[in-house]
Structures are given as C-alpha cells and as structure tokens.
Design a protein around this motif. Structure first.
Motif, PDB file in Angstrom:
ATOM      1  N   ASP A 141      46.758  52.894  24.821  1.00 22.70           N
ATOM      2  CA  ASP A 141      45.557  52.090  25.020  1.00 22.70           C
ATOM      3  C   ASP A 141      46.039  50.758  25.579  1.00 22.70           C
ATOM      4  OD1 ASP A 141      43.386  53.744  23.758  1.00 22.70           O
ATOM      5  OD2 ASP A 141      44.742  53.568  22.042  1.00 22.70           O
ATOM      6  N   LEU A 142      45.504  50.352  26.727  1.00 25.60           N
ATOM      7  CA  LEU A 142      45.953  49.124  27.386  1.00 25.60           C
ATOM      8  C   LEU A 142      45.002  47.973  27.114  1.00 25.60           C
ATOM      9  CD1 LEU A 142      47.085  50.182  30.991  1.00 25.60           C
ATOM     10  CD2 LEU A 142      48.410  50.151  28.869  1.00 25.60           C
ATOM     11  N   CYS A 143      45.579  46.782  26.998  1.00 25.95           N
ATOM     12  CA  CYS A 143      44.821  45.545  27.073  1.00 25.95           C
ATOM     13  C   CYS A 143      45.307  44.842  28.337  1.00 25.95           C
ATOM     14  CB  CYS A 143      45.052  44.657  25.850  1.00 25.95           C
ATOM     15  SG  CYS A 143      44.291  43.016  26.006  1.00 25.95           S
ATOM     16  N   ILE A 144      44.429  44.702  29.330  1.00 23.81           N
ATOM     17  CA  ILE A 144      44.768  43.995  30.555  1.00 23.81           C
ATOM     18  C   ILE A 144      44.034  42.662  30.511  1.00 23.81           C
ATOM     19  CG2 ILE A 144      44.686  44.018  33.073  1.00 23.81           C
ATOM     20  CD1 ILE A 144      44.765  47.034  32.988  1.00 23.81           C
ATOM     21  N   LEU A 192      45.240  42.888  20.617  1.00 23.93           N
ATOM     22  CA  LEU A 192      46.547  43.528  20.778  1.00 23.93           C
ATOM     23  C   LEU A 192      46.840  44.625  19.765  1.00 23.93           C
ATOM     24  CD1 LEU A 192      49.160  40.851  21.845  1.00 23.93           C
ATOM     25  CD2 LEU A 192      47.609  42.234  23.212  1.00 23.93           C
ATOM     26  N   THR A 193      46.161  44.650  18.654  1.00 19.25           N
ATOM     27  CA  THR A 193      46.455  45.644  17.636  1.00 19.25           C
ATOM     28  C   THR A 193      46.342  47.058  18.212  1.00 19.25           C
ATOM     29  OG1 THR A 193      45.639  44.173  15.899  1.00 19.25           O
ATOM     30  CG2 THR A 193      45.849  46.509  15.359  1.00 19.25           C
ATOM     31  N   GLY A 194      47.451  47.755  18.241  1.00 20.50           N
ATOM     32  CA  GLY A 194      47.475  49.132  18.728  1.00 20.50           C
ATOM     33  C   GLY A 194      47.428  49.274  20.231  1.00 20.50           C
ATOM     34  N   ARG A 195      47.551  48.167  20.971  1.00 19.32           N
ATOM     35  CA  ARG A 195      47.456  48.235  22.429  1.00 19.32           C
ATOM     36  C   ARG A 195      48.720  47.721  23.107  1.00 19.32           C
ATOM     37  NH1 ARG A 195      42.066  45.904  21.416  1.00 19.32           N
ATOM     38  NH2 ARG A 195      40.499  47.555  21.678  1.00 19.32           N
ATOM     39  N   VAL A 196      48.955  48.233  24.303  1.00 19.64           N
ATOM     40  CA  VAL A 196      50.015  47.737  25.181  1.00 19.64           C
ATOM     41  C   VAL A 196      49.401  46.668  26.077  1.00 19.64           C
ATOM     42  CG1 VAL A 196      51.504  48.344  27.135  1.00 19.64           C
ATOM     43  CG2 VAL A 196      51.387  49.844  25.134  1.00 19.64           C
ATOM     44  N   LEU A 197      50.093  45.542  26.227  1.00 24.37           N
ATOM     45  CA  LEU A 197      49.541  44.392  26.932  1.00 24.37           C
ATOM     46  C   LEU A 197      50.070  44.264  28.353  1.00 24.37           C
ATOM     47  CD1 LEU A 197      47.938  41.679  26.916  1.00 24.37           C
ATOM     48  CD2 LEU A 197      50.056  40.604  26.072  1.00 24.37           C
ATOM     49  N   LEU A 198      49.151  43.974  29.281  1.00 19.40           N
ATOM     50  CA  LEU A 198      49.499  43.558  30.636  1.00 19.40           C
ATOM     51  C   LEU A 198      48.703  42.302  30.948  1.00 19.40           C
ATOM     52  CD1 LEU A 198      49.438  46.926  32.652  1.00 19.40           C
ATOM     53  CD2 LEU A 198      51.425  45.683  31.808  1.00 19.40           C
ATOM     54  N   VAL A 199      49.358  41.294  31.531  1.00 19.81           N
ATOM     55  CA  VAL A 199      48.660  40.057  31.863  1.00 19.81           C
ATOM     56  C   VAL A 199      48.898  39.706  33.324  1.00 19.81           C
ATOM     57  CG1 VAL A 199      48.798  39.177  29.500  1.00 19.81           C
ATOM     58  CG2 VAL A 199      50.568  38.564  31.147  1.00 19.81           C
ATOM     59  N   GLY A 200      47.969  38.966  33.891  1.00 17.65           N
ATOM     60  CA  GLY A 200      48.127  38.532  35.268  1.00 17.65           C
ATOM     61  C   GLY A 200      46.977  37.647  35.693  1.00 17.65           C
ATOM     62  N   CYS A 201      47.075  37.098  36.901  1.00 17.27           N
ATOM     63  CA  CYS A 201      46.028  36.258  37.462  1.00 17.27           C
ATOM     64  C   CYS A 201      45.809  36.668  38.910  1.00 17.27           C
ATOM     65  CB  CYS A 201      46.400  34.783  37.381  1.00 17.27           C
ATOM     66  SG  CYS A 201      45.166  33.692  38.152  1.00 17.27           S
ATOM     67  N   PRO A 202      44.708  37.323  39.222  1.00 16.83           N
ATOM     68  CA  PRO A 202      44.480  37.778  40.592  1.00 16.83           C
ATOM     69  C   PRO A 202      44.285  36.644  41.585  1.00 16.83           C
ATOM     70  CG  PRO A 202      42.513  38.108  39.268  1.00 16.83           C
ATOM     71  CD  PRO A 202      43.606  37.687  38.327  1.00 16.83           C
ATOM     72  N   LYS A 203      44.001  35.442  41.085  1.00 19.55           N
ATOM     73  CA  LYS A 203      43.837  34.297  41.989  1.00 19.55           C
ATOM     74  C   LYS A 203      45.193  33.757  42.429  1.00 19.55           C
ATOM     75  CE  LYS A 203      41.553  29.838  42.535  1.00 19.55           C
ATOM     76  NZ  LYS A 203      40.633  28.836  41.928  1.00 19.55           N
ATOM     77  N   LEU A 204      46.162  33.741  41.523  1.00 17.61           N
ATOM     78  CA  LEU A 204      47.476  33.174  41.834  1.00 17.61           C
ATOM     79  C   LEU A 204      48.444  34.218  42.375  1.00 17.61           C
ATOM     80  CD1 LEU A 204      47.967  30.798  38.766  1.00 17.61           C
ATOM     81  CD2 LEU A 204      47.031  30.265  41.020  1.00 17.61           C
ATOM     82  N   ASP A 205      48.249  35.486  42.022  1.00 17.87           N
ATOM     83  CA  ASP A 205      49.112  36.559  42.511  1.00 17.87           C
ATOM     84  C   ASP A 205      48.380  37.391  43.556  1.00 17.87           C
ATOM     85  OD1 ASP A 205      51.364  35.906  41.013  1.00 17.87           O
ATOM     86  OD2 ASP A 205      50.695  37.057  39.281  1.00 17.87           O
ATOM     87  N   ASP A 206      49.030  38.444  44.013  1.00 18.36           N
ATOM     88  CA  ASP A 206      48.479  39.323  45.032  1.00 18.36           C
ATOM     89  C   ASP A 206      47.603  40.390  44.367  1.00 18.36           C
ATOM     90  OD1 ASP A 206      47.942  41.124  47.044  1.00 18.36           O
ATOM     91  OD2 ASP A 206      49.985  41.178  47.824  1.00 18.36           O
ATOM     92  N   ALA A 207      46.296  40.256  44.488  1.00 19.98           N
ATOM     93  CA  ALA A 207      45.379  41.190  43.838  1.00 19.98           C
ATOM     94  C   ALA A 207      45.553  42.612  44.356  1.00 19.98           C
ATOM     95  CB  ALA A 207      43.939  40.727  44.023  1.00 19.98           C
ATOM     96  N   ALA A 208      45.855  42.735  45.645  1.00 24.55           N
ATOM     97  CA  ALA A 208      46.063  44.073  46.221  1.00 24.55           C
ATOM     98  C   ALA A 208      47.287  44.738  45.600  1.00 24.55           C
ATOM     99  CB  ALA A 208      46.214  43.980  47.737  1.00 24.55           C
TER     100      ALA A 208
END
Length: 265
Positions: free
Chosen positions: A153-156, A173-189
């Motif tokens: 189960d992901l938490c994005i 986060l309980t029981g989830r794998v975390l991914l973080v990011g910022c589509p404004k500062l990084d490449d959304a594509a």
C-alpha cells in the motif's frame, strides 16, 4: 533527445569482470565480447550506482545529448531479461538494496516500525515511533525494483505535507510505503513514467495520495491517476488534501466535487 548525465565506459580500462552488471538495477549494462557495454541509453538513469563497483575505474558519468531515461522501457526490458534467463534467482537482486545513485545514504532499506525508549528519568515513557518503512523516499531516487514495493500500500505525498500535518506518521504512514516529491520543482513527466513502471512491475495494492491545498499540488494527483491508467492496472486511489496549517480539508476529491471535511477535523 535531451542533454543529461549518462554512464560512460572506458573500454581500455574495462577488463570485463562484470561487477557493474548486478549493480545496475535497471539492467542497462551487459558484458559483451569481454567488455562492459551500455545496452541502451534509455535504460541508464545516469545517477551512477555502478561507479563504485568497478575495480578498474572504467566507469564515469558524463553529460551529453541522449534520449531521455524511460522507466517504462526499463520495466519491459527487465521482464524480457527474466524470461530469457529462467535460472535467474527469483529473490530480489543484491543490486536492489542500493539506490540508483552513488550516495551511500541512499541505499535501499526495508524497515519495520519499532518503538524506542528514552533513558534516565524519562526511560519509562515511550518515544514516538517512526512509521517509515522504506528508504529512499524520493520518487526521483527510489529504484523501480525496490523489494518493499511488492504488494505494498503506497502513500504518495507532496513533500510539504509531512512538515504541515502534525500526525503524518500515524495518520498516513502506518502500514504504507512512502514516496514523496514535488511536481512543480521536479520533472512531472519523469514522475509519471517512473510511477507507471512501478505500477507495472509491482503488485501495488492501493495508493493514498496526500497533497497540499495549494494549486500546484493538484498536478501530483493527476500524474498518479495517469500512471495508474497507463500501467493498465486497477489500483484503488484515495486522495487527501491538507491545509497549509496542517488540517485535513478534503478527502477523495474529484474535479469540482470535493467532499469537505471541515477545518480542524
């Protein structure tokens, strides 16, 4: 074509030992005719996980005009490699325990929550337990083959969320794998293609997208939906919107049809 970093192999220095091959989680390198070769430029992310594995120093990172890194093509390539090599171990390769970059602090880690205790006069009081289960957490850095993705189960989350929500670990986060990011500062594509590859390769159970109420965060929700659709997987998506003061103000929003929760709820 784009100007970006990519691996360069010095054939004069390379002795064909092959230590760089398992170090590349994307399968971008093979030994051909006694020399390490780049299979395809689109398989190489240019972050250099293989650099420290070469005893001859034959690998460097250079910047030049090449096709963009394609996580979806990587997923298809690795699937073909598995089909061509039936004797290949089913367990995750040791290379998957290294992040796609050369920083030791970004090594892939599969962690379980644990409770710690304070010393001295506070030793009977439990310290708050971290719910973080994986490392790295940045979308841009995590390998698509990381073993902790299997059935997860992901938490994005937008990367401002953990600083705003006062109970981020327990709530999301309980029981989830975390991914973080910022589509404004990084490449959304890039985010979209990498998430598509993760959804294609891994049996993701669900995705909870957590974003801020600011307009630029809506892009994160859309690219996750696009990635699920492009992967042809049926993955349930839940969305929570966080106010800049840390309150949850909407859940499962659809364009123009948010379910309001009320400030402070």
């Amino acid at each position: 074509m784009t100007v970006r970093q990519i691996i360069r192999i010095d054939e004069e220095l390379c002795d064909g030992c092959g230590q760089c091959v398992p170090a590349c989680a994307e399968g971008a390198i093979r030994v051909v005719d006694g020399k390490a070769r780049l299979v395809s430029e689109i398989y190489c992310d240019g972050l250099g996980a293989c650099l420290g594995e070469c005893p001859q120093g034959a690998l460097t990172v250079e910047e030049r005009e090449v096709p963009e890194f394609d996580p979806s093509a990587v997923a298809q390539h690795l699937a073909r490699v598995d089909d061509e090599e039936p004797a290949r171990p089913a367990a995750p390769s040791p290379a998957l325990h290294h992040h796609q970059g050369s920083c030791p602090g970004s090594a892939v880690r599969d962690m379980r929550p644990r409770e710690t205790h304070l010393e001295g006069e506070d030793r009977t009081r439990s310290a708050p337990a971290s719910r973080l289960r994986n490392w790295p957490v940045q979308i841009k850095l995590v390998p698509v083959q990381a073993p902790y993705f299997a059935g997860a189960d992901l938490c994005i989350a937008a990367d401002c969320v953990p600083f705003s929500h006062p109970d981020f670990h327990e709530r999301f986060l309980t029981g989830r794998v975390l991914l973080v990011g910022c589509p404004k500062l990084d490449d959304a594509a890039f985010y979209r293609t990498k998430l598509t590859a993760i959804f294609e390769m891994q049996d993701i159970a669900s995705v909870h997208v957590v974003v801020m109420e600011v307009p630029c965060c809506s892009g994160m929700v859309q690219l996750v939906r696009d990635a699920v659709r492009e992967s042809s997987r049926r993955i349930p998506i839940e969305v929570t919107v966080i106010g800049i003061r840390g309150e949850e103000i909407a859940t499962n929003p659809e364009p123009g049809r948010e379910k309001r929760m009320g400030r402070g709820s």
